[in-house]
Design a protein around this motif. Structure first.
Motif, PDB file in Angstrom:
ATOM      1  N   PRO A  12       3.843 -13.446 -16.498  1.00  0.00           N
ATOM      2  CA  PRO A  12       3.220 -12.773 -17.660  1.00  0.00           C
ATOM      3  C   PRO A  12       2.998 -13.717 -18.828  1.00  0.00           C
ATOM      4  N   GLU A  13       3.746 -14.842 -18.872  1.00  0.00           N
ATOM      5  CA  GLU A  13       3.561 -15.794 -19.964  1.00  0.00           C
ATOM      6  C   GLU A  13       2.162 -16.403 -19.960  1.00  0.00           C
ATOM      7  N   ALA A  14       1.416 -16.248 -18.857  1.00  0.00           N
ATOM      8  CA  ALA A  14       0.036 -16.729 -18.814  1.00  0.00           C
ATOM      9  C   ALA A  14      -0.863 -15.895 -19.716  1.00  0.00           C
ATOM     10  N   GLY A  15      -0.396 -14.703 -20.099  1.00  0.00           N
ATOM     11  CA  GLY A  15      -1.129 -13.892 -21.067  1.00  0.00           C
ATOM     12  C   GLY A  15      -2.080 -12.880 -20.478  1.00  0.00           C
ATOM     13  N   LEU A  16      -2.135 -12.754 -19.149  1.00  0.00           N
ATOM     14  CA  LEU A  16      -3.048 -11.810 -18.504  1.00  0.00           C
ATOM     15  C   LEU A  16      -2.256 -10.756 -17.742  1.00  0.00           C
ATOM     16  N   ARG A  17      -2.561  -9.494 -18.017  1.00  0.00           N
ATOM     17  CA  ARG A  17      -1.886  -8.382 -17.330  1.00  0.00           C
ATOM     18  C   ARG A  17      -2.891  -7.696 -16.417  1.00  0.00           C
ATOM     19  N   PRO A  18      -2.752  -7.862 -15.085  1.00  0.00           N
ATOM     20  CA  PRO A  18      -3.708  -7.227 -14.169  1.00  0.00           C
ATOM     21  C   PRO A  18      -3.539  -5.710 -14.165  1.00  0.00           C
ATOM     22  N   VAL A  19      -4.597  -5.009 -14.506  1.00  0.00           N
ATOM     23  CA  VAL A  19      -4.526  -3.544 -14.562  1.00  0.00           C
ATOM     24  C   VAL A  19      -5.158  -2.892 -13.334  1.00  0.00           C
ATOM     25  N   GLY A  20      -5.856  -3.698 -12.537  1.00  0.00           N
ATOM     26  CA  GLY A  20      -6.456  -3.119 -11.345  1.00  0.00           C
ATOM     27  C   GLY A  20      -7.335  -4.102 -10.611  1.00  0.00           C
ATOM     28  N   CYS A  21      -7.769  -3.698  -9.425  1.00  0.00           N
ATOM     29  CA  CYS A  21      -8.670  -4.494  -8.590  1.00  0.00           C
ATOM     30  C   CYS A  21      -9.903  -3.675  -8.242  1.00  0.00           C
ATOM     31  N   LEU A  22     -10.977  -4.367  -7.906  1.00  0.00           N
ATOM     32  CA  LEU A  22     -12.193  -3.723  -7.403  1.00  0.00           C
ATOM     33  C   LEU A  22     -12.460  -4.232  -5.991  1.00  0.00           C
ATOM     34  N   ALA A  23     -12.773  -3.306  -5.083  1.00  0.00           N
ATOM     35  CA  ALA A  23     -13.038  -3.683  -3.695  1.00  0.00           C
ATOM     36  C   ALA A  23     -14.393  -4.358  -3.574  1.00  0.00           C
ATOM     37  N   SER A  24     -14.506  -5.264  -2.630  1.00  0.00           N
ATOM     38  CA  SER A  24     -15.753  -6.001  -2.434  1.00  0.00           C
ATOM     39  C   SER A  24     -16.864  -5.093  -1.933  1.00  0.00           C
ATOM     40  N   SER A  25     -16.543  -4.159  -1.015  1.00  0.00           N
ATOM     41  CA  SER A  25     -17.546  -3.238  -0.472  1.00  0.00           C
ATOM     42  C   SER A  25     -16.829  -2.103   0.217  1.00  0.00           C
ATOM     43  N   HIS A  26     -17.588  -1.104   0.684  1.00  0.00           N
ATOM     44  CA  HIS A  26     -16.992   0.020   1.419  1.00  0.00           C
ATOM     45  C   HIS A  26     -16.247  -0.486   2.659  1.00  0.00           C
ATOM     46  N   ALA A  27     -16.846  -1.453   3.346  1.00  0.00           N
ATOM     47  CA  ALA A  27     -16.247  -1.937   4.596  1.00  0.00           C
ATOM     48  C   ALA A  27     -14.928  -2.637   4.351  1.00  0.00           C
ATOM     49  N   GLU A  28     -14.755  -3.216   3.148  1.00  0.00           N
ATOM     50  CA  GLU A  28     -13.553  -3.982   2.865  1.00  0.00           C
ATOM     51  C   GLU A  28     -12.583  -3.216   1.962  1.00  0.00           C
ATOM     52  N   PHE A  29     -12.847  -1.917   1.763  1.00  0.00           N
ATOM     53  CA  PHE A  29     -11.978  -1.141   0.874  1.00  0.00           C
ATOM     54  C   PHE A  29     -10.543  -1.148   1.421  1.00  0.00           C
ATOM     55  N   LEU A  30      -9.606  -1.459   0.541  1.00  0.00           N
ATOM     56  CA  LEU A  30      -8.230  -1.679   0.974  1.00  0.00           C
ATOM     57  C   LEU A  30      -7.286  -0.700   0.304  1.00  0.00           C
ATOM     58  N   PRO A  31      -6.068  -0.551   0.823  1.00  0.00           N
ATOM     59  CA  PRO A  31      -5.097   0.360   0.220  1.00  0.00           C
ATOM     60  C   PRO A  31      -4.762  -0.030  -1.213  1.00  0.00           C
ATOM     61  N   LEU A  32      -4.179   0.903  -1.954  1.00  0.00           N
ATOM     62  CA  LEU A  32      -3.850   0.666  -3.354  1.00  0.00           C
ATOM     63  C   LEU A  32      -2.854  -0.470  -3.525  1.00  0.00           C
ATOM     64  N   THR A  33      -2.036  -0.712  -2.518  1.00  0.00           N
ATOM     65  CA  THR A  33      -0.997  -1.743  -2.643  1.00  0.00           C
ATOM     66  C   THR A  33      -1.472  -3.118  -2.181  1.00  0.00           C
ATOM     67  N   TYR A  34      -2.763  -3.279  -1.939  1.00  0.00           N
ATOM     68  CA  TYR A  34      -3.212  -4.543  -1.368  1.00  0.00           C
ATOM     69  C   TYR A  34      -3.007  -5.695  -2.339  1.00  0.00           C
ATOM     70  N   CYS A  35      -3.540  -5.572  -3.563  1.00  0.00           N
ATOM     71  CA  CYS A  35      -3.403  -6.671  -4.509  1.00  0.00           C
ATOM     72  C   CYS A  35      -1.950  -6.879  -4.912  1.00  0.00           C
ATOM     73  N   ASP A  36      -1.314  -5.802  -5.244  1.00  0.00           N
ATOM     74  CA  ASP A  36       0.059  -5.875  -5.721  1.00  0.00           C
ATOM     75  C   ASP A  36       0.561  -4.437  -5.787  1.00  0.00           C
ATOM     76  N   GLU A  37       1.857  -4.246  -5.611  1.00  0.00           N
ATOM     77  CA  GLU A  37       2.368  -2.874  -5.602  1.00  0.00           C
ATOM     78  C   GLU A  37       2.140  -2.169  -6.932  1.00  0.00           C
ATOM     79  N   ASN A  38       1.933  -2.936  -8.015  1.00  0.00           N
ATOM     80  CA  ASN A  38       1.693  -2.349  -9.323  1.00  0.00           C
ATOM     81  C   ASN A  38       0.260  -2.543  -9.807  1.00  0.00           C
ATOM     82  N   THR A  39      -0.628  -2.987  -8.906  1.00  0.00           N
ATOM     83  CA  THR A  39      -2.022  -3.210  -9.273  1.00  0.00           C
ATOM     84  C   THR A  39      -2.908  -2.282  -8.443  1.00  0.00           C
TER      85      THR A  39
END
Length: 498
Positions: free
Chosen positions: A191-218
């Motif tokens: 977190p000292e880098a100063g950026l707090r990831p609040v979410g991810c966007l999927a590349s496409s319908h075919a690559e849509f991934l579960p909510l925990t893909y990026c991070d359990e809290n993202t």
């Protein structure tokens, strides 16, 4: 079409609405802190240089055409102004370009040198002879040191605040692939880098991934085609695009979509193991390409590193000898046994050596290891235990501030270790090493390293290996010096020490 236009205008307004009150406030708070630190540091440097040169804070310029009250310290305000302008020119107030580390020190050095040159030219233009050259050299050298220290303090305070969730920028990770997942994981870990990831966007319908893909809290907030809407809805400050998740036409389109929103756009390169100082973006026949300078531990580089180790280790040993004697007495009084603890470790190329430490455990600690193996709190082949019952009272204090590591300077002088490098593993740890893990033993192990300043005992084994390989890939004397300087606040603050 009218509805579409209205939606665009609404999104644009929503994207910019939060920035003057949140994003701009955070940005200008940091810039103001840096500016105040610089002005105070430069003023202090002027006063100190004046006293060292003239043994008074009120030395007169001795120029008849100036008022009788004029002094070197008052004239120094011109240098302060020039130095602040030079710091600004070097990008040291641009948070998007600012390098928090060794690169910042080189920019400060250039800025203070440029300010000194400007001050000399100004004095000639105003026809003000008689200014002390020794005084100007003192001001320049002291300014570099004090400004660097001041910015180090600001950086340390800022990192502490960010670890507590203060002054963080909201970041949206665009992409759904391993690169995007690694970005989210690293930002969560630092977190000292100063950026707090609040979410991810999927590349496409075919690559849509579960909510925990990026991070359990993202969480996954939608798809890339909804980029503008998600930025507006979640008050995003920074959009990080995982370029390996998209064709370049789509990346260009997303950049165009965010052009007028005020959102900072970052494109990941996928080069997680390459230091930015080695990367240069250049154009070849109209195509932007990334050039990576080669780095290797050639015989010449090895000689430079060895000379650096010998000089620094010898100086530290001589300066710290009185403290060593006090520590030795405390160890002997606290518990029976030798002052130094010798343990077999694995060094460069798999060669084994005896590593020295101040004894922080009871004499029979090795025999009692089997009793506490089930309480291991580390992953992989490492063994870590926060409240190890084998540690003595003095040993807890020594470990807290890493003082037990000091005798490893003897290993450095013997050529078995380096001041900076990968952590030297135990032989039993290497039994589970993969081929990739063994790559970290291509160089001498170190007393400190990138792993030490990045989390120490809180790191997983995989993270430690990744940091060690990053260090090997990007080694330089400047990098070693920067890591040694970063180790000081980590050790004094006892961060990550068990």
């Amino acid at each position: 079409m009218a509805d579409k236009s209205q939606e665009r205008d609404s999104e644009r307004a929503m994207c910019g609405a939060h920035r003057p009150t949140e994003f701009s406030r955070r940005k200008w708070t940091i810039i103001a802190a840096l500016a105040v630190s610089d002005v105070v540091a430069l003023s202090m440097s002027a006063a100190l240089a004046t006293y060292l040169r003239f043994e008074t804070f009120n030395a007169r310029l001795g120029i008849e055409r100036l008022p009788q009250s004029a002094s070197y310290y008052e004239a120094m305000w011109a240098f302060v102004a020039l130095a602040v302008l030079a710091l600004w020119r070097e990008g040291l107030y641009d948070l998007e370009r600012l390098t928090w580390g060794a690169g910042e020190f080189s920019r400060i050095a250039r800025a203070t040198a440029l300010a000194a040159l400007g001050f000399v030219l100004l004095s000639f233009w105003l026809k003000l002879p008689g200014l002390s050259r020794a005084w100007l050299l003192l001001v320049t050298g002291i300014s570099f040191a004090v400004v660097s220290i001041g910015r180090l303090v600001v950086r340390t305070v800022l990192r502490a605040l960010r670890r507590r969730g203060v002054l963080l920028r909201t970041a949206l990770i665009v992409g759904s692939n391993p690169e995007a997942a690694e970005i989210a994981r690293i930002l969560r870990l630092h977190p000292e880098a100063g950026l707090r990831p609040v979410g991810c966007l999927a590349s496409s319908h075919a690559e849509f991934l579960p909510l925990t893909y990026c991070d359990e809290n993202t969480p996954m907030l939608g798809e890339a085609q909804q980029l503008r809407e998600v930025v507006a809805a979640h008050a995003i400050d920074t959009a990080i695009i995982a370029t390996t998740a998209f064709d370049h036409e789509i990346v260009s389109r997303m950049i165009a979509e965010l052009r007028d929103t005020g959102v900072t756009i970052l494109l990941s390169s996928g080069l997680f193991d390459i230091l930015t100082s080695r990367v240069l973006v250049k154009e070849v026949a109209g195509v932007p390409l990334i050039s990576v300078r080669s780095v290797s531990f050639s015989p010449q580089n090895a000689m430079i590193k060895r000379a650096f180790d010998l000089v620094m280790a010898s100086a530290i040993v001589v300066a710290g000898m009185p403290l060593w004697l006090l520590i030795a007495a405390a160890i002997r009084i606290d518990s029976p046994g030798p002052v130094l603890f010798k343990q077999e470790r694995v060094g460069r190329g798999g060669r084994r050596f005896l590593m020295y430490k101040f004894r922080s455990m009871f004499r029979d600690a090795e025999e009692r290891l089997a009793e506490v193996l089930d309480a291991n709190e580390a992953d992989g082949p490492l063994f870590k235990m926060k409240d190890d019952p084998r540690v003595t009272r003095v040993g807890k204090w020594l470990r807290r501030y890493s003082i037990d590591e000091f005798p490893q300077l003897l290993n450095v002088l013997k050529g078995e270790m380096s001041l900076v490098g990968p952590r030297p593993p135990l032989p039993r740890e290497t039994e589970a090493y993969s081929e990739r893990d063994w790559q970290r033993m291509q160089v001498l192990p170190g007393m400190t390293g990138l792993w030490q300043v990045s989390g120490r005992s809180h790191l997983t084994f995989e993270e430690m290996v990744r940091l060690d390989l990053f260090y090997i890939e990007n080694w330089s004397v400047t990098f070693d010096l920067a890591l040694m300087l970063r180790t000081i606040p980590v050790v004094l603050g006892a961060r990550g020490a068990w």
